[in-house]
Write a protein that holds these residues in place. Structure first.
Motif, PDB file in Angstrom:
ATOM      1  N   GLY A   1     -33.189 -18.830 -16.057  1.00 31.08           N
ATOM      2  CA  GLY A   1     -33.362 -20.241 -15.692  1.00 31.08           C
ATOM      3  C   GLY A   1     -32.706 -20.545 -14.366  1.00 31.08           C
ATOM      4  N   ASN A   2     -32.391 -21.802 -14.139  1.00 35.95           N
ATOM      5  CA  ASN A   2     -31.734 -22.204 -12.909  1.00 35.95           C
ATOM      6  C   ASN A   2     -30.492 -23.020 -13.225  1.00 35.95           C
ATOM      7  N   VAL A   3     -29.994 -23.760 -12.254  1.00 38.30           N
ATOM      8  CA  VAL A   3     -28.703 -24.429 -12.395  1.00 38.30           C
ATOM      9  C   VAL A   3     -28.702 -25.381 -13.586  1.00 38.30           C
ATOM     10  N   ARG A   4     -29.782 -26.122 -13.743  1.00 34.28           N
ATOM     11  CA  ARG A   4     -29.846 -27.082 -14.845  1.00 34.28           C
ATOM     12  C   ARG A   4     -29.766 -26.374 -16.193  1.00 34.28           C
ATOM     13  N   GLU A   5     -30.485 -25.238 -16.335  1.00 33.62           N
ATOM     14  CA  GLU A   5     -30.439 -24.490 -17.584  1.00 33.62           C
ATOM     15  C   GLU A   5     -29.051 -23.893 -17.825  1.00 33.62           C
ATOM     16  N   LEU A   6     -28.389 -23.455 -16.761  1.00 34.50           N
ATOM     17  CA  LEU A   6     -27.034 -22.918 -16.898  1.00 34.50           C
ATOM     18  C   LEU A   6     -26.076 -23.989 -17.405  1.00 34.50           C
ATOM     19  N   GLN A   7     -26.190 -25.189 -16.867  1.00 32.12           N
ATOM     20  CA  GLN A   7     -25.338 -26.288 -17.321  1.00 32.12           C
ATOM     21  C   GLN A   7     -25.540 -26.555 -18.817  1.00 32.12           C
TER      22      GLN A   7
ATOM     23  N   THR B   1     -26.655 -24.431 -21.005  1.00 31.72           N
ATOM     24  CA  THR B   1     -26.171 -23.268 -21.746  1.00 31.72           C
ATOM     25  C   THR B   1     -24.661 -23.317 -21.940  1.00 31.72           C
ATOM     26  N   VAL B   2     -23.938 -23.700 -20.885  1.00 34.64           N
ATOM     27  CA  VAL B   2     -22.474 -23.781 -20.981  1.00 34.64           C
ATOM     28  C   VAL B   2     -22.064 -24.869 -21.972  1.00 34.64           C
ATOM     29  N   GLU B   3     -22.736 -26.020 -21.908  1.00 38.71           N
ATOM     30  CA  GLU B   3     -22.374 -27.096 -22.843  1.00 38.71           C
ATOM     31  C   GLU B   3     -22.659 -26.679 -24.286  1.00 38.71           C
ATOM     32  N   ARG B   4     -23.768 -26.012 -24.497  1.00 38.60           N
ATOM     33  CA  ARG B   4     -24.081 -25.542 -25.850  1.00 38.60           C
ATOM     34  C   ARG B   4     -23.055 -24.529 -26.315  1.00 38.60           C
ATOM     35  N   ALA B   5     -22.613 -23.651 -25.424  1.00 36.33           N
ATOM     36  CA  ALA B   5     -21.612 -22.645 -25.781  1.00 36.33           C
ATOM     37  C   ALA B   5     -20.287 -23.303 -26.169  1.00 36.33           C
ATOM     38  N   VAL B   6     -19.904 -24.367 -25.463  1.00 34.11           N
ATOM     39  CA  VAL B   6     -18.684 -25.098 -25.788  1.00 34.11           C
ATOM     40  C   VAL B   6     -18.760 -25.661 -27.204  1.00 34.11           C
ATOM     41  N   LEU B   7     -19.915 -26.211 -27.542  1.00 36.96           N
ATOM     42  CA  LEU B   7     -20.080 -26.789 -28.877  1.00 36.96           C
ATOM     43  C   LEU B   7     -20.083 -25.720 -29.962  1.00 36.96           C
ATOM     44  N   LEU B   8     -20.546 -24.511 -29.631  1.00 31.93           N
ATOM     45  CA  LEU B   8     -20.639 -23.441 -30.620  1.00 31.93           C
ATOM     46  C   LEU B   8     -19.328 -22.687 -30.823  1.00 31.93           C
ATOM     47  N   CYS B   9     -18.499 -22.583 -29.778  1.00 30.27           N
ATOM     48  CA  CYS B   9     -17.373 -21.650 -29.835  1.00 30.27           C
ATOM     49  C   CYS B   9     -16.270 -22.098 -30.789  1.00 30.27           C
TER      50      CYS B   9
ATOM     51  N   HIS C   1     -21.959 -16.791 -27.871  1.00 26.90           N
ATOM     52  CA  HIS C   1     -22.176 -18.223 -27.663  1.00 26.90           C
ATOM     53  C   HIS C   1     -23.154 -18.481 -26.517  1.00 26.90           C
ATOM     54  N   LEU C   2     -23.265 -17.525 -25.606  1.00 29.51           N
ATOM     55  CA  LEU C   2     -24.179 -17.666 -24.468  1.00 29.51           C
ATOM     56  C   LEU C   2     -25.525 -17.012 -24.743  1.00 29.51           C
TER      57      LEU C   2
END
Length: 458
Positions: A395-401, A403-411, A420-421
């Motif tokens: 993906g691009n920058v928006r998808e990375l953002q 992904t990181v937020e989802r990882a925070v919620l999962l970890c 998580h990523l």
């Protein structure tokens, strides 16, 4: 499909046009000169086997060359007859024989003369009337190119001082570029282009895939410009119907259509003295493109349902994730509008071409998300950082953002691990395969010029 090359400038395309010309006629010297201060011709490009370095600095006054001035005023390509006496334009540098082949073609933008094209060959009768018609066609292309060349010369040679002066006045330039994150060579090119173009009102066309940060870059250009304290207004050209888009851009008068119970200013009025960012410009309805072209050229428009002409002063930044050249071919996008918008194209590379920038951006987004959720101790594990580095980011920058937020919620603990990523990255890869996504290919000016020449000469 890989990107085929960097976006090129008008100096290169001028060279390209002269190459095309040489395939049509065997000239020994082709020279493009611009008109400076209304009365001086200055060489901008010289090419051919008769070329000498002294030509690069050559200039002459039209006050002493009434013959050239007359040809320019007549606006017609002039082919000198074999027995016609005339002054050799480059006699100070070249010794051409009497009766040699010589042609002069004025270059105009609308009704304004901006330069001339000259062709020379030492032999007689190398040019004929058939050639003149083709020269007239190519002269139109050279006129557009010369105008862009002049703009870019000012941009590159003079605007550097202006940009530096402007940036020095800012208390913290990094504030304006705080969201333009990256240290890869590809991204440094983008940042350098931002700094270079920001200080002028030159139209900017941002090109790249969805999610590469085009609006972030547009805001950075605005924030570094002399209009930084004025409005930055953005609109997505793909989100509204034709009628609503016209109203959004240009406003409407009370009673202009059903539901227009009040007068409403459009985005051009709201952005007056500031910057208007037109995202997904390739989706702008064809029937609105002439009105946009008029605002860019004349700085005026009328509201929907109105008769009063409104003046506006805005800096235009546009963005596209589609192939505008293909749209021009299909006649769904006006060619004259394309040239107006494409004065300074900036290509934003996808994240997969930006190396370790993915880690910088991930850490940046993590910092923002920690503030958002009030989290103190949270970081990426060493393995997750290596995973981000080694993945062919789909993906691009928006998808990375996201992904990181989802990882925070999962970890749920102090470390973000690969697991998580992984799900987000694999989902994005699967989605890309389903969509058959291809790398965005920026519009190259050599392709534009060749295509336009071919279609014009058909």
């Amino acid at each position: 499909m890989q990107r085929t090359g960097l976006i090129i400038g008008p100096e290169y395309t001028m060279d390209l046009i002269l190459d095309v010309l040489r395939s049509m006629v065997d000239y020994e010297l082709a020279v493009v000169m611009s008109i400076e201060n209304g009365s001086t011709l200055k060489v901008r490009k010289a090419k051919g086997i008769l070329y000498k370095p002294e030509l690069d600095d050559f200039e002459l006054s039209l006050d002493f060359r009434k013959d050239l001035k007359k040809i320019i005023n007549n606006r017609e390509t002039y082919l000198f007859k074999e027995d016609e006496k005339h002054i050799d334009t480059y006699s100070e540098i070249l010794d051409l024989p009497d009766g040699h082949s010589c042609l002069v073609s004025p270059l105009y933008i609308q009704d304004t003369p901006i330069g001339v094209l000259t062709l020379d060959h030492r032999s007689c009768s190398m040019f004929d009337a058939t050639l003149v018609k083709s020269i007239n066609t190519l002269s139109g292309l050279l006129s557009v190119n010369l105008a862009q060349y002049h703009t870019n010369k000012i941009l590159y040679e003079q605007n550097k001082n202006l940009v530096n002066e402007r940036n020095n006045l800012l208390q913290d330039v990094n504030t304006s570029l705080k969201n333009v994150i990256g240290e890869s060579e590809r991204w440094k090119e983008v940042v350098n282009n931002i700094r270079l173009v920001a200080g002028r009102d030159t139209p900017v066309l941002l090109q790249g895939e969805t999610g590469t940060g085009k609006e972030v870059v547009a805001r950075a250009v605005h924030n570094l410009s002399l209009r930084a304290q004025r409005p930055f207004i953005a609109i997505n050209c793909s989100t509204l119907t034709d009628s609503l888009m016209e109203s959004e851009l240009f406003g409407h008068e009370k009673g202009a259509f059903t539901g227009a119970i009040n007068k409403k200013p459009g985005r051009f009025e709201l952005a007056h003295s500031g910057t208007l960012f037109l995202d997904e410009i390739g989706e702008l309805p064809l029937n609105l493109q002439p009105k946009l072209l008029r605002v860019i050229q004349e700085g005026e428009f009328e509201r929907v349902g109105g008769i009063k002409t409104i003046k506006t002063d805005v800096r235009i930044i546009t963005a596209t994730n589609t192939d505008l050249l293909e749209a021009v071919k299909k006649k769904s996008f006006r060619e004259d509008l394309f040239y107006r918008l494409n004065v300074f194209p900036v290509y934003l590379p996808p994240l997969r071409e930006r190396g370790d920038d993915v880690v910088l951006l991930a850490r940046y987004f993590l910092g923002d998300i920690k503030k958002k959720y009030g989290i103190i101790n949270l970081d990426f594990s060493r393995e997750s950082i290596e995973y981000l580095k080694s993945s062919k980011w789909p993906g691009n920058v928006r998808e990375l953002q996201n992904t990181v937020e989802r990882a925070v919620l999962l970890c749920g603990d102090e470390k973000i691990n690969v697991s998580h990523l992984q799900s987000s990255v694999e989902e994005a890869m699967t989605g890309q395969e389903r969509a058959g996504a291809k790398d965005f290919i920026p519009l190259r000016l050599d392709v534009v010029i060749r295509d336009h020449i071919e279609r014009t000469l058909e």
